[in-house]
Design a protein around this motif. Structure first.
Motif, PDB file in Angstrom:
ATOM      1  N   TYR A  83       0.793  -1.227   0.000  1.00 27.35           N
ATOM      2  CA  TYR A  83       0.000   0.000   0.000  1.00 27.35           C
ATOM      3  C   TYR A  83       0.833   1.288   0.000  1.00 27.35           C
ATOM      4  CZ  TYR A  83      -3.567  -3.417   1.033  1.00 27.35           C
ATOM      5  OH  TYR A  83      -4.393  -4.510   0.969  1.00 27.35           O
ATOM      6  N   ALA A  84       2.118   1.167  -0.276  1.00 28.74           N
ATOM      7  CA  ALA A  84       2.995   2.341  -0.235  1.00 28.74           C
ATOM      8  C   ALA A  84       2.598   3.410  -1.244  1.00 28.74           C
ATOM      9  CB  ALA A  84       4.450   1.920  -0.463  1.00 28.74           C
ATOM     10  N   THR A  85       2.021   3.008  -2.371  1.00 29.08           N
ATOM     11  CA  THR A  85       1.619   3.990  -3.389  1.00 29.08           C
ATOM     12  C   THR A  85       0.198   4.503  -3.168  1.00 29.08           C
ATOM     13  OG1 THR A  85       0.792   2.260  -4.889  1.00 29.08           O
ATOM     14  CG2 THR A  85       3.121   2.913  -5.104  1.00 29.08           C
ATOM     15  N   LYS A  86      -0.438   4.054  -2.101  1.00 29.32           N
ATOM     16  CA  LYS A  86      -1.836   4.410  -1.851  1.00 29.32           C
ATOM     17  C   LYS A  86      -1.992   5.416  -0.713  1.00 29.32           C
ATOM     18  CE  LYS A  86      -3.207   1.496  -4.984  1.00 29.32           C
ATOM     19  NZ  LYS A  86      -3.728   1.981  -6.294  1.00 29.32           N
ATOM     20  N   ASN A  87      -0.911   6.052  -0.326  1.00 27.31           N
ATOM     21  CA  ASN A  87      -0.947   7.023   0.781  1.00 27.31           C
ATOM     22  C   ASN A  87      -1.325   6.351   2.102  1.00 27.31           C
ATOM     23  OD1 ASN A  87      -0.515   9.638   1.762  1.00 27.31           O
ATOM     24  ND2 ASN A  87      -2.659  10.213   1.526  1.00 27.31           N
ATOM     25  N   ILE A  88      -0.892   5.103   2.224  1.00 21.44           N
ATOM     26  CA  ILE A  88      -1.158   4.326   3.439  1.00 21.44           C
ATOM     27  C   ILE A  88       0.172   3.827   3.987  1.00 21.44           C
ATOM     28  CG2 ILE A  88      -2.233   2.253   4.396  1.00 21.44           C
ATOM     29  CD1 ILE A  88      -4.317   2.489   2.098  1.00 21.44           C
ATOM     30  N   ARG A  89       0.435   4.105   5.254  1.00 21.98           N
ATOM     31  CA  ARG A  89       1.682   3.672   5.885  1.00 21.98           C
ATOM     32  C   ARG A  89       1.391   2.606   6.936  1.00 21.98           C
ATOM     33  NH1 ARG A  89       4.535   7.026   8.828  1.00 21.98           N
ATOM     34  NH2 ARG A  89       2.982   8.620   9.293  1.00 21.98           N
ATOM     35  N   VAL A  90       2.321   1.648   7.053  1.00 19.34           N
ATOM     36  CA  VAL A  90       2.193   0.577   8.050  1.00 19.34           C
ATOM     37  C   VAL A  90       3.555   0.385   8.713  1.00 19.34           C
ATOM     38  CG1 VAL A  90       1.450  -1.789   8.492  1.00 19.34           C
ATOM     39  CG2 VAL A  90       0.529  -0.545   6.505  1.00 19.34           C
ATOM     40  N   ASN A  91       3.617   0.582  10.007  1.00 16.54           N
ATOM     41  CA  ASN A  91       4.849   0.422  10.775  1.00 16.54           C
ATOM     42  C   ASN A  91       4.572  -0.372  12.046  1.00 16.54           C
ATOM     43  OD1 ASN A  91       6.960   2.188   9.328  1.00 16.54           O
ATOM     44  ND2 ASN A  91       5.239   3.607   9.536  1.00 16.54           N
ATOM     45  N   ALA A  92       5.634  -0.726  12.743  1.00 16.38           N
ATOM     46  CA  ALA A  92       5.488  -1.457  14.001  1.00 16.38           C
ATOM     47  C   ALA A  92       6.477  -0.938  15.025  1.00 16.38           C
ATOM     48  CB  ALA A  92       5.711  -2.952  13.786  1.00 16.38           C
ATOM     49  N   VAL A  93       6.131  -1.068  16.279  1.00 17.56           N
ATOM     50  CA  VAL A  93       7.086  -0.822  17.361  1.00 17.56           C
ATOM     51  C   VAL A  93       7.333  -2.154  18.056  1.00 17.56           C
ATOM     52  CG1 VAL A  93       6.431   1.585  17.692  1.00 17.56           C
ATOM     53  CG2 VAL A  93       5.307  -0.184  19.040  1.00 17.56           C
ATOM     54  N   CYS A  94       8.567  -2.352  18.481  1.00 14.07           N
ATOM     55  CA  CYS A  94       8.968  -3.600  19.131  1.00 14.07           C
ATOM     56  C   CYS A  94       9.507  -3.289  20.521  1.00 14.07           C
ATOM     57  CB  CYS A  94      10.024  -4.310  18.289  1.00 14.07           C
ATOM     58  SG  CYS A  94       9.415  -4.871  16.699  1.00 14.07           S
ATOM     59  N   PRO A  95       8.637  -3.239  21.520  1.00  7.72           N
ATOM     60  CA  PRO A  95       9.110  -2.980  22.879  1.00  7.72           C
ATOM     61  C   PRO A  95       9.911  -4.145  23.431  1.00  7.72           C
ATOM     62  CG  PRO A  95       6.736  -2.584  22.653  1.00  7.72           C
ATOM     63  CD  PRO A  95       7.179  -3.363  21.456  1.00  7.72           C
ATOM     64  N   GLY A  96      10.905  -3.822  24.242  1.00  6.75           N
ATOM     65  CA  GLY A  96      11.582  -4.827  25.034  1.00  6.75           C
ATOM     66  C   GLY A  96      10.793  -5.019  26.318  1.00  6.75           C
ATOM     67  N   TYR A  97      11.485  -5.346  27.401  1.00  5.40           N
ATOM     68  CA  TYR A  97      10.804  -5.563  28.677  1.00  5.40           C
ATOM     69  C   TYR A  97      10.253  -4.238  29.193  1.00  5.40           C
ATOM     70  CZ  TYR A  97      13.202 -10.019  28.380  1.00  5.40           C
ATOM     71  OH  TYR A  97      13.643 -11.239  27.944  1.00  5.40           O
ATOM     72  N   THR A  98       8.935  -4.147  29.243  1.00  5.28           N
ATOM     73  CA  THR A  98       8.243  -2.907  29.571  1.00  5.28           C
ATOM     74  C   THR A  98       7.280  -3.135  30.727  1.00  5.28           C
ATOM     75  OG1 THR A  98       8.341  -2.276  27.219  1.00  5.28           O
ATOM     76  CG2 THR A  98       6.794  -1.063  28.622  1.00  5.28           C
ATOM     77  N   GLU A  99       7.184  -2.163  31.605  1.00  7.80           N
ATOM     78  CA  GLU A  99       6.247  -2.250  32.720  1.00  7.80           C
ATOM     79  C   GLU A  99       4.831  -2.425  32.175  1.00  7.80           C
ATOM     80  OE1 GLU A  99       6.925   1.324  34.910  1.00  7.80           O
ATOM     81  OE2 GLU A  99       8.889   0.691  35.649  1.00  7.80           O
ATOM     82  N   SER A 100       4.251  -3.587  32.379  1.00  4.91           N
ATOM     83  CA  SER A 100       2.943  -3.904  31.803  1.00  4.91           C
ATOM     84  C   SER A 100       2.366  -5.124  32.511  1.00  4.91           C
ATOM     85  CB  SER A 100       3.085  -4.216  30.308  1.00  4.91           C
ATOM     86  OG  SER A 100       3.849  -5.404  30.136  1.00  4.91           O
TER      87      SER A 100
END
Length: 250
Positions: free
Chosen positions: A173-190
């Motif tokens: 979808y890069a040419t469709k004005n749509i972006r897709v990303n991810a975040v990869c947390p490590g050990y997080t207070e949760s």
């Protein structure tokens, strides 16, 4: 952060990283749909946002059920006329067993939420984004989706899948004005970390010993990265995995 007046859905937003992300989006002027399988928690987060001058709507959704994800996105578009950002955050942890000891129930349960639930959200949101001509997805993956994570087969598989789905969709979808990303947390207070430490208290010292910063991440720190990726400040970024782990992956 340039997210003012954006309509944002966050799944699993009743606590932890999802809650922190909802509050951060609202702080920067976005309207936040707080979605969670626990409606009472969703209502509490939405009420906190409204009390602090923000705009929010709670909607119950179990991301493992396609019709509930479909309804979540449809209801948002009906109420607000559009959807700018979907944050696929809802997730559950494993039972911390070695692969041969893991159960089919654990595998099916974790994959249904962490992997299939993300697919459902992406599928429905992308259709809406194509119709309106733009959109943005941020998936919450994990350090366990980038590096080996023993005693974690279902969770690791699901998070590696999220990274792969993020990259595949970003290309599509890069040419469709749509972006897709991810975040990869490590050990997080949760809640997930609390689950691990409750089961194995000795892991606290072990985990901190492998984190160069010698502390766990904070949900608000992960939220800042999510809002940044969803903002107009990052229009040329797609298909990326941003790792927030205090240096653990080093």
């Amino acid at each position: 952060m340039q997210v003012k007046d954006k309509i944002v859905i966050i799944t699993g937003a009743g606590s932890g990283i999802g809650k922190a992300t909802a509050i951060h989006f609202a702080k920067y002027g976005a309207t936040v749909v707080v979605s969670d399988i626990n409606l009472e928690k969703a209502k509490e987060v939405a009420a906190e946002i409204v009390t602090n001058g923000g705009k929010s709507l709670p909607i119950k959704a179990n991301v493992a059920k396609f019709e509930e994800v479909e309804n979540l996105i449809k209801q948002t578009v009906v109420d607000f006329g559009k959807l700018d950002v979907l944050v696929n955050n809802a997730g559950i942890g494993p039972s911390f067993l070695r692969t041969h000891e893991s159960t089919l129930r654990d595998w099916n349960r974790v994959i249904a939420v962490n992997q299939t639930g993300v697919y459902y959200g992406m599928k429905v949101a992308l259709a809406q984004f194509l119709e309106q001509g733009y959109g943005n997805i941020v998936n919450i993956a994990s350090l366990a989706g980038l590096k080996a994570s023993p005693n974690n087969i279902s969770y690791s598989a699901s998070k590696f899948a999220v990274v792969g789905m993020t990259k595949s969709a970003a290309m599509e979808y890069a040419t469709k004005n749509i972006r897709v990303n991810a975040v990869c947390p490590g050990y997080t207070e949760s809640a997930l970390l609390n689950q691990l430490l409750s089961a194995k208290p000795e892991m606290d010292a072990i985990l901190k010993s492998v984190i160069p910063m010698k502390r766990y991440g904070k949900a608000a720190e992960i939220a800042e990265a999510v809002v940044w990726l969803a903002s107009d400040n990052t229009k040329f970024i797609t298909g990326q995995t941003i790792t927030l782990d205090g240096g653990t992956s080093l």
